[in-house]
Design an enzyme around this catalytic site. Structure first.
Site, short mmCIF file in Angstrom:
data_model
loop_
_atom_site.label_atom_id
_atom_site.label_comp_id
_atom_site.label_asym_id
_atom_site.label_seq_id
_atom_site.Cartn_x
_atom_site.Cartn_y
_atom_site.Cartn_z
N ASP A 90 -7.14 15.30 4.37
CA ASP A 90 -7.98 15.74 3.26
C ASP A 90 -9.44 15.90 3.67
OD1 ASP A 90 -5.61 15.36 1.92
OD2 ASP A 90 -6.57 14.58 0.11
N ASN A 130 -3.10 20.56 1.72
CA ASN A 130 -2.52 20.00 0.49
C ASN A 130 -3.51 19.03 -0.13
OD1 ASN A 130 -0.66 19.50 -1.48
ND2 ASN A 130 0.49 17.98 -0.30
N GLY A 172 -5.76 17.98 -2.74
CA GLY A 172 -6.22 18.14 -4.12
C GLY A 172 -7.67 17.71 -4.25
N ASP A 178 -2.92 -1.05 -9.57
CA ASP A 178 -2.36 -1.00 -8.21
C ASP A 178 -2.49 -2.35 -7.50
OD1 ASP A 178 -1.62 1.59 -8.47
OD2 ASP A 178 -3.39 2.42 -7.48
N GLU A 197 5.25 5.48 -7.52
CA GLU A 197 6.08 5.95 -6.43
C GLU A 197 7.55 5.63 -6.66
OE1 GLU A 197 3.09 5.11 -6.15
OE2 GLU A 197 2.09 6.03 -4.41
N HIS A 221 4.41 2.48 -0.29
CA HIS A 221 3.51 1.74 0.61
C HIS A 221 3.17 0.35 0.09
CE1 HIS A 221 -0.10 3.36 -1.83
NE2 HIS A 221 0.99 3.78 -2.41
N ARG A 222 2.98 0.24 -1.22
CA ARG A 222 2.54 -1.06 -1.73
C ARG A 222 3.64 -2.12 -1.68
NH1 ARG A 222 -2.42 -0.27 -2.84
NH2 ARG A 222 -3.06 1.75 -3.64
N LYS A 257 0.95 6.36 3.47
CA LYS A 257 0.32 6.98 2.30
C LYS A 257 -1.15 6.56 2.15
CE LYS A 257 0.72 8.66 -2.08
NZ LYS A 257 1.20 8.48 -3.40
N ALA A 314 17.73 -0.29 39.61
CA ALA A 314 18.50 0.85 39.08
C ALA A 314 19.69 0.45 38.23
CB ALA A 314 18.94 1.77 40.21
#
Ligand SMILES: Nc1ncnc2c1ncn2[C@@H]1O[C@H](COP(=O)(O)OP(=O)(O)O)[C@@H](O)[C@H]1O
Ligand SMILES: Nc1ccn([C@H]2C[C@H](O)[C@@H](COP(=O)(O)OP(=O)(O)O)O2)c(=O)n1
Length: 686
Positions: free
Chosen positions: A52, A99, A101, A336, A364, A411-412, A439, A468
């Protein structure tokens, strides 16, 4: 960032140190736009580097602002010289906004008022994100905006506005819906001072419908004030921008870190005993004077017992009351961050009730249901309702259970339940799909690991075997799948052999002390991209020749050399775990490792594999010599007196012969690891 299928957090005991949190996304882009519109140069500290902010910086550059440097570099400020409220006549640009916003909406508003010829484009997903309410509000003023595809959605074309009608209706308030996205109101608030600067009258915005996300509007108003614009707020329903308003750079500004991201570290400081010699956790990037609503999490954490002090741009948290105090709280003001209180509730002295959290159900994931289900897996007693959750921690340490936490692409949930690793039962916690933290905080687990100390040394998976046999290949893949660090101990002996021969030291026993002394002076870097650097030089290929292997085998027989490399190897042990390959990982270096594997294969099979490997790398090889060398190396590695190659008593054997594939070996090691985890049975039931 951990991109593994799951991340096993060992039991964690203590925490201490300081953490620098990344700048908040929404504040970053607001500050960038305001700096760009202002008179003067603004030095912006702690700007977030994200998709962003990158598109915003590119757009500002395309519009003629001076941006230095052009990219965000951690620790370095960005300077923007603004346009002082006006663009040159006939300004034109095509702006690709991905993307973002937080770039599309405010830039649309600002450019529609500034006027010119602009095309606002983005990725396909951007063309599904509505912008109609903002465009309608701007058109009321006389702005010229056309939809290039679907009505109500980007892409857009912006032209020259016609504000003549404002002369007659100048004082009529602009109407904008408040119940859809607060970003529309934010965009108008940031753009309308451009008009107010030349307008004889103040400009008013009326919010139609209930205004959602007031904390975000609060952030906008606070930032506008720092850029010289004082908006009157009439009960969150009408906002008035005084006539003659003018953006003025504050000179220098810090982008605050995201206050909800800070909540995990505040909780960490409240839950974890201090690491030795440390006193709690210092959080840098956000302070008690934060303009974000979620900073009020601090009050709730204090009510539970955290000791928190702070100043501008920093907080300090230490464990105070222990166990934490159970609380009953209306969490409407911190929707949140309140989730983090649910994680803290696992360590409280009774039942914690979090109320007025109905919005959790439409985030989410259904966060109330998710929190309840996962906390129950840990042994907590949970009651849930339409808008509340009530959590009682497991009654005694033996009531805790090891859980594999499902994270619902949220994420949270992942960050909250990482805190369950401090359980008093000494249990690990498995976090499924850890990359969901991307996120808001891609490096969350790295930041956590930098602060915490495990209850017992971090787990190690040892993979030993002859040359090996496939150790390196299998160890690398196992480490990747578990998100563990990797120790290729052979590389250290190879580097020692190379450095000694380059220094002209004979690789013989009477020179062992000189070689050991040389090792102490080496600067070795194992870069994340697999390159190995010795004193700054890339020696990745030089140490992979058969000659280098033979030299490594020679120096590795000297006890002084082995001693010189001992601590070096042990220092690789770190969270969340280590995979170590070599000859004596299980016997000497990590004798306490919870999983030791010994690989074997016939000399012919190993010579074949090495032959192919060398040819594939573009190195020359001869089958006959390879087999002879390999047998000589086997003999030296197994017969030397110092840490000879031999399986540890508790090693599990895997015959890695010609008919076995790499993937079979990797799966076997992973399955042995899984069998050692307490949540193995529960995991297979998920
Ligand atoms: N079952 C197997 N396990 C491990 N490696 C295998 C297997 N089958 C073939 N290989 C190949 O054999 C080589 C093993 O080499 P490497 O992992 O460097 O061994 P080491 O570290 O034990 O010396 C690699 O090129 C790998 O792709
Ligand atoms: N832990 C270890 C690792 C390697 N060595 C020695 C013995 C080996 O022959 C050399 C080179 O090891 P390395 O694992 O790189 O060799 P291979 O890839 O197995 O051929 O170093 C050791 O003595 N102890």
């Amino acid at each position: 960032m951990f991109t593994t299928e799951f991340l096993d957090l060992p039991h964690l005991a203590r925490a201490g140190g300081s953490v620098q949190l990344p700048g908040s996304k929404s504040i970053s882009n607001r500050v960038l736009l305001l700096a760009a519109l202002s008179a003067g140069t603004t030095t912006i500290h702690d700007l977030l580097d994200s998709d962003d902010t990158r598109v915003m910086l590119d757009a500002l550059h395309a519009l003629g602002c001076t941006v230095t440097p052009r990219q965000v570099t951690p620790g370095q400020p960005v300077q923007i010289t603004g346009i002082d409220g006006a663009l040159p006549n006939n300004a034109r640009a095509q702006l690709f906004l991905g993307n973002a916003g937080t770039a599309m909406r405010p830039l649309t508003a600002a450019l529609a008022i500034l006027g010119g010829s602009f095309e606002m484009t983005g990725v396909p997903r951007m063309y599904e994100r509505p912008i109609g309410d903002l465009v309608d509000a701007l058109r009321q003023l006389g702005c010229q905006i056309d939809y290039l595809r679907d009505e109500g959605f980007p892409p857009l074309r912006i032209g020259q506005p016609d504000f003549r009608q404002l002369g007659s209706t100048g004082a009529a308030p602009i109407q904008v819906r408040g119940d859809v996205s607060s970003q529309f109101l934010t965009s108008l608030l940031m753009a309308l001072p451009l008009l107010a600067s030349t307008s004889p009258q103040a400009i008013a915005i009326d919010v139609v419908g209930e205004l959602i996300s007031k904390p975000y509007i609060h952030i906008t108003l606070e930032l506008l004030a720092r850029f010289g614009i004082r908006v009157e707020n009439h009960g969150w329903q009408r906002f008035v921008i005084p006539a003659g308003s003018r953006y003025q750079s504050p000179g220098s500004i810090h982008v605050e870190a995201d206050a909800s991201s800070a909540s995990y570290f505040i909780a960490l400081g409240a839950i974890a005993a201090s690491a030795e010699g440390q006193n709690g956790i210092k959080i840098e990037g956000v302070g008690l004077d934060s303009i974000q609503g979620d900073i009020r999490f601090v009050e709730a954490a204090r009510a539970m017992g955290a000791e928190i002090t702070g100043g501008p741009n920093w907080l300090h948290v230490a464990r105070g009351r222990w166990p934490l105090r159970a609380i009953d709280l209306d969490c409407n003001h911190i929707p949140d961050a309140a989730m983090t209180l649910a994680a803290m509730a696992l360590y409280a002295d009774g039942t914690t009730t979090l109320r007025n959290i109905a919005s959790w159900r439409v985030k989410e994931t259904d966060r109330i249901a998710a929190m309840a289900a996962e906390a129950r897996k840990l042994g907590a007693l949970v009651e849930e309702g339409a808008g509340f959750i009530r959590i009682t921690p497991p009654a005694a340490p033996e009531d805790w259970r090891a859980a594999s936490i499902h994270t619902y692409d949220d994420h949270r949930i992942a960050m909250c339940f990482s805190l369950a690793a401090f359980n008093p039962a000494g249990l690990p916690v498995r976090i499924q799909d850890p990359k969901c933290v991307a996120k808001t905080f891609p490096d969350y687990f790295e930041a956590l690991f930098a602060l915490v100390q495990p209850g017992a040394p971090a787990p190690v998976i040892c993979i030993d075997g002859p040359t090996a046999s496939g150790k390196g290949t299998v160890a690398t893949l196992v480490a990747q799948r578990l998100g563990f660090a990797l120790l290729d101990s052979g590389a250290l002996y190879r580097i020692a052999g190379l450095a000694a021969s380059r220094a002209g030291i004979a690789l013989q026993a009477d020179q062992a002390d000189r070689i050991a002394a040389l090792i102490a002076t080496l600067h070795i870097v194992f870069a994340p991209d697999q390159r190995v650097l010795l004193n700054g030089e890339d020696i990745s290929l030089a140490i992979r020749t058969e000659e280098a292997g033979m030299n490594a085998s020679r120096v590795s027989a000297f006890p002084a050399v082995r001693q010189a490399l001992l601590q070096w190897q042990r220092d690789f042990r770190r969270l969340p775990g280590l995979v170590a390959d070599g000859r004596d990982m299980g016997t000497v270096i990590f004798p306490d490792a919870p999983l030791k594997v010994f690989l074997s294969a016939s000399a012919e099979c190993r010579a074949q594999r090495r032959f192919k490997q060398l040819i594939d790398k573009g190195l020359s090889a001869n089958m006959h010599d390879l087999l002879a060398d390999l047998q000589a190396r086997d003999a030296r590695d197994t017969q030397r007196s110092a840490s000879p190659l031999q399986p540890a008593e508790d090693a599990l054997h895997w015959d890695n012969n010609a008919e076995r594939t790499v993937e079979q070996a990797v799966q076997q090691v992973l399955s042995w690891w899984q069998q050692r985890q307490p949540f193995a049975a529960e995991e297979s039931a998920v």
